[in-house]
Design a protein around this motif. Structure first.
Motif, PDB file in Angstrom:
ATOM      1  N   VAL A   1      -2.053 -31.684 -35.672  1.00 45.15           N
ATOM      2  CA  VAL A   1      -0.949 -30.383 -35.140  1.00 45.15           C
ATOM      3  C   VAL A   1       0.689 -30.738 -34.594  1.00 45.15           C
ATOM      4  CG1 VAL A   1      -0.850 -29.516 -32.372  1.00 45.15           C
ATOM      5  CG2 VAL A   1      -2.546 -29.277 -33.805  1.00 45.15           C
TER       6      VAL A   1
ATOM      7  N   THR B   1       9.612 -21.657 -37.848  1.00 48.28           N
ATOM      8  CA  THR B   1      10.675 -21.906 -36.236  1.00 48.28           C
ATOM      9  C   THR B   1      12.385 -21.908 -36.734  1.00 48.28           C
ATOM     10  OG1 THR B   1      11.074 -24.199 -37.432  1.00 48.28           O
ATOM     11  CG2 THR B   1       9.320 -23.129 -35.159  1.00 48.28           C
TER      12      THR B   1
ATOM     13  N   ALA C   1       3.663 -21.985 -36.594  1.00 46.03           N
ATOM     14  CA  ALA C   1       4.624 -21.816 -36.298  1.00 46.03           C
ATOM     15  C   ALA C   1       6.176 -21.468 -36.967  1.00 46.03           C
ATOM     16  CB  ALA C   1       5.314 -22.022 -34.614  1.00 46.03           C
TER      17      ALA C   1
ATOM     18  N   THR D   1       5.787 -25.941 -37.448  1.00 42.78           N
ATOM     19  CA  THR D   1       5.380 -26.810 -37.339  1.00 42.78           C
ATOM     20  C   THR D   1       3.765 -26.283 -36.974  1.00 42.78           C
ATOM     21  OG1 THR D   1       6.690 -27.563 -35.508  1.00 42.78           O
ATOM     22  CG2 THR D   1       5.103 -27.747 -34.916  1.00 42.78           C
TER      23      THR D   1
ATOM     24  N   SER E   1       4.529 -16.785 -36.718  1.00 40.54           N
ATOM     25  CA  SER E   1       4.151 -17.281 -36.822  1.00 40.54           C
ATOM     26  C   SER E   1       2.734 -17.026 -38.311  1.00 40.54           C
ATOM     27  CB  SER E   1       2.097 -17.475 -35.563  1.00 40.54           C
ATOM     28  OG  SER E   1       1.524 -15.786 -35.341  1.00 40.54           O
TER      29      SER E   1
ATOM     30  N   THR F   1      -0.149 -25.837 -35.597  1.00 40.05           N
ATOM     31  CA  THR F   1       0.170 -25.442 -34.292  1.00 40.05           C
ATOM     32  C   THR F   1      -1.521 -25.511 -34.199  1.00 40.05           C
ATOM     33  OG1 THR F   1      -0.090 -23.075 -34.222  1.00 40.05           O
ATOM     34  CG2 THR F   1       2.339 -23.743 -33.682  1.00 40.05           C
ATOM     35  N   ARG F   2      -2.341 -25.138 -35.301  1.00 45.23           N
ATOM     36  CA  ARG F   2      -3.533 -25.647 -35.380  1.00 45.23           C
ATOM     37  C   ARG F   2      -4.146 -26.121 -36.682  1.00 45.23           C
ATOM     38  NH1 ARG F   2      -6.992 -20.330 -33.907  1.00 45.23           N
ATOM     39  NH2 ARG F   2      -8.835 -22.342 -34.233  1.00 45.23           N
TER      40      ARG F   2
END
Length: 149
Positions: A48, A83, A81, A68, A90, A70-71
């Motif tokens: 993460v 960006t 995500a 990025t 997502s 996220t999980r």
């Protein structure tokens, strides 16, 4: 901004562990993801907060998708995500074991369409093509993961 969702799944003749390992070897994306190359920009690419950049296109014509993580739940889930300036929202890859040496790979995206109402109208003809390209990419990933070694 309009949000759209898209999801495709394919069966793989490889375990979730093997699929996840190939899937998260970011430089190998060019081997299976249609017209896309990816690289880790920050972090280790396996946790993460790591940042990934993927370029989709031919030559200089295309777009950069920055993400990025996220999980991170190996070997079953990686979520990002988006960006970038063009791609926002997502996405995730989920891999489920379905038996010895078999799994199902699902790729889903929840995206904010750019360009307001024009983007929403433009999505109508683009959606079937997007689904086809995601499915083709997952089929290529499944074949790559099923190879020995």
């Amino acid at each position: 901004m309009s949000r759209v969702e898209i999801a495709v799944s394919v069966r793989a003749g490889a375990s979730a562990e093997r699929v996840f390992a190939v899937l998260t070897d970011w430089p190998r994306h060019r081997e299976w993801m249609v017209l896309t190359s990816a690289e880790v920009r920050e972090g280790d690419g396996r946790s993460v907060g790591s940042r990934i950049a993927a370029f989709s296109g031919v030559g200089p014509a295309g777009f950069l998708d920055t993400m990025t993580i996220t999980r991170w739940e190996p070997p079953h889930l990686v979520e990002v995500a988006h960006t970038g300036r063009l791609v926002r929202g997502s996405g995730a890859f989920r891999i489920e074991d379905t038996g010895p040496g078999r799994s199902v790979i699902t790729w889903w995206e929840s995206l904010d369409l750019p360009f307001g109402p024009v983007g929403r109208v433009g999505w109508l003809p683009v959606r079937p093509l997007s689904e086809a390209l995601l499915r083709l990419s997952l089929q290529r990933l499944a074949r790559l993961a099923a190879r020995p070694g």
